[in-house]
Write an enzyme that holds these catalytic residues in place. Sequence first.
Site, mmCIF file in Angstrom:
data_model
loop_
_atom_site.group_PDB
_atom_site.id
_atom_site.type_symbol
_atom_site.label_atom_id
_atom_site.label_comp_id
_atom_site.label_asym_id
_atom_site.label_seq_id
_atom_site.Cartn_x
_atom_site.Cartn_y
_atom_site.Cartn_z
ATOM 1 N N ASP A 81 0.702 -1.275 0.276
ATOM 2 C CA ASP A 81 -0.082 -0.059 -0.145
ATOM 3 C C ASP A 81 0.703 1.537 0.006
ATOM 4 O OD1 ASP A 81 -2.661 1.572 0.636
ATOM 5 O OD2 ASP A 81 -2.931 0.460 2.264
ATOM 6 N N GLY A 82 -0.047 2.107 -0.562
ATOM 7 C CA GLY A 82 0.886 3.839 -0.416
ATOM 8 C C GLY A 82 0.521 4.222 0.963
ATOM 9 N N ASP A 84 1.107 8.376 3.284
ATOM 10 C CA ASP A 84 1.182 10.270 2.793
ATOM 11 C C ASP A 84 2.303 10.436 3.637
ATOM 12 O OD1 ASP A 84 -1.602 10.090 1.497
ATOM 13 O OD2 ASP A 84 -2.410 9.884 3.510
ATOM 14 N N LYS A 94 -1.772 7.798 6.865
ATOM 15 C CA LYS A 94 -2.760 6.701 5.431
ATOM 16 C C LYS A 94 -4.288 7.142 5.614
ATOM 17 C CE LYS A 94 -2.207 3.327 4.215
ATOM 18 N NZ LYS A 94 -2.311 3.116 2.604
ATOM 19 N N GLU A 103 -8.045 -0.117 4.263
ATOM 20 C CA GLU A 103 -6.628 -0.585 4.211
ATOM 21 C C GLU A 103 -6.148 -0.818 5.824
ATOM 22 O OE1 GLU A 103 -5.494 2.881 0.824
ATOM 23 O OE2 GLU A 103 -5.039 3.239 2.954
ATOM 24 N N LYS A 121 7.983 11.683 0.777
ATOM 25 C CA LYS A 121 6.859 10.605 2.489
ATOM 26 C C LYS A 121 7.764 10.666 3.072
ATOM 27 C CE LYS A 121 2.999 10.399 -0.898
ATOM 28 N NZ LYS A 121 2.719 8.942 -1.389
HETATM 29 C C1 5RP Z 1 -5.138 5.894 0.496
HETATM 30 C C2 5RP Z 1 -3.800 6.197 1.183
HETATM 31 C C3 5RP Z 1 -2.889 6.179 0.244
HETATM 32 O O1 5RP Z 1 -1.909 4.845 0.461
HETATM 33 C C4 5RP Z 1 -1.390 7.173 0.698
HETATM 34 O O2 5RP Z 1 -2.859 8.467 0.417
HETATM 35 C C5 5RP Z 1 -1.020 7.298 -0.499
HETATM 36 O O3 5RP Z 1 -1.557 7.904 -2.066
HETATM 37 P P1 5RP Z 1 -1.116 8.099 -3.528
HETATM 38 O O4 5RP Z 1 0.430 6.614 -3.303
HETATM 39 O O5 5RP Z 1 -1.912 8.496 -3.960
HETATM 40 O O6 5RP Z 1 0.385 9.422 -3.167
HETATM 41 O O7 5RP Z 1 -3.688 5.857 2.145
HETATM 42 O O8 5RP Z 1 -6.217 5.923 1.719
#
Ligand code: 5RP
Length: 226
Positions: A81-82, A84, A94, A103, A121
């Site tokens: 997962d990504g 923030d 996140k 998530e 990040k």
């Molecule tokens: C979604 C998330 C995303 O993983 C987080 O916002 C990162 O997003 P991006 O890869 O577009 O920067 O938590 O709820």
Amino acid sequence: MNLKKMVGYKAAEFVRDGMTVGLGTGSTAYYMVEAIGKRVKEEGLSIVGVTTSHRTTDQANELGIPLKDLNEVESIDITIDGADEISDDFQGIKGGGAAHLFEKMVANQSKEVIWIVDDSKMVTKLGKFPLPVEVVRFGCQQVYNLFDREKLNPSFRLDDKGDRLVTDSGNYIIDLHLEVIENPHELAKMLDSVTGVVEHGLFLDCVTKVIVGREDGPEVIDVKRN
Ligand code: 5RP
């Protein structure tokens, strides 16, 4: 160089045949799902995905990645997962994409959790990125007022049309503009105690591996926990 694509594709290399894989949400996770989709198509990689949003479900379906609902799996081998923000002690914020409820539920069932981020990040302390808090719509103004009294600088998140953004579960998001979070565990405990809060975006003691996209290549960090 597209750092999001770099880490998305790197993370997909950790997926092996037979795995149940949590598929995150966002513009970085998009590339990881794309890369896994390619491996399914080109290598015959056999996996089952568990998605964390309607958006990711749509993408995975388009790519022909077999999916199961979180209710249908015993456990998840790996979730990618990504994020923030990631602090220097590997705690995370996140929910920038408003998907942190699903998530977190998927991450909580996962043996391994990999976060993929570009190097912007990585921070010393969490908080510059507004902390998302998903709240039920009923009485949400009272929750907002409580956050305001606690000086947490709340704002309702709006969608493109200027209406309050509605999550996949039909709730609202209140973002907390904190600048710095000195004690994430304490804040998480407080938020967990508020009736009407569904889930917040503090992901604490959760990640096992971080892949950071840098101009000179992806850095893979194994996170040690005591
Ligand atoms: C979604 C998330 C995303 O993983 C987080 O916002 C990162 O997003 P991006 O890869 O577009 O920067 O938590 O709820």
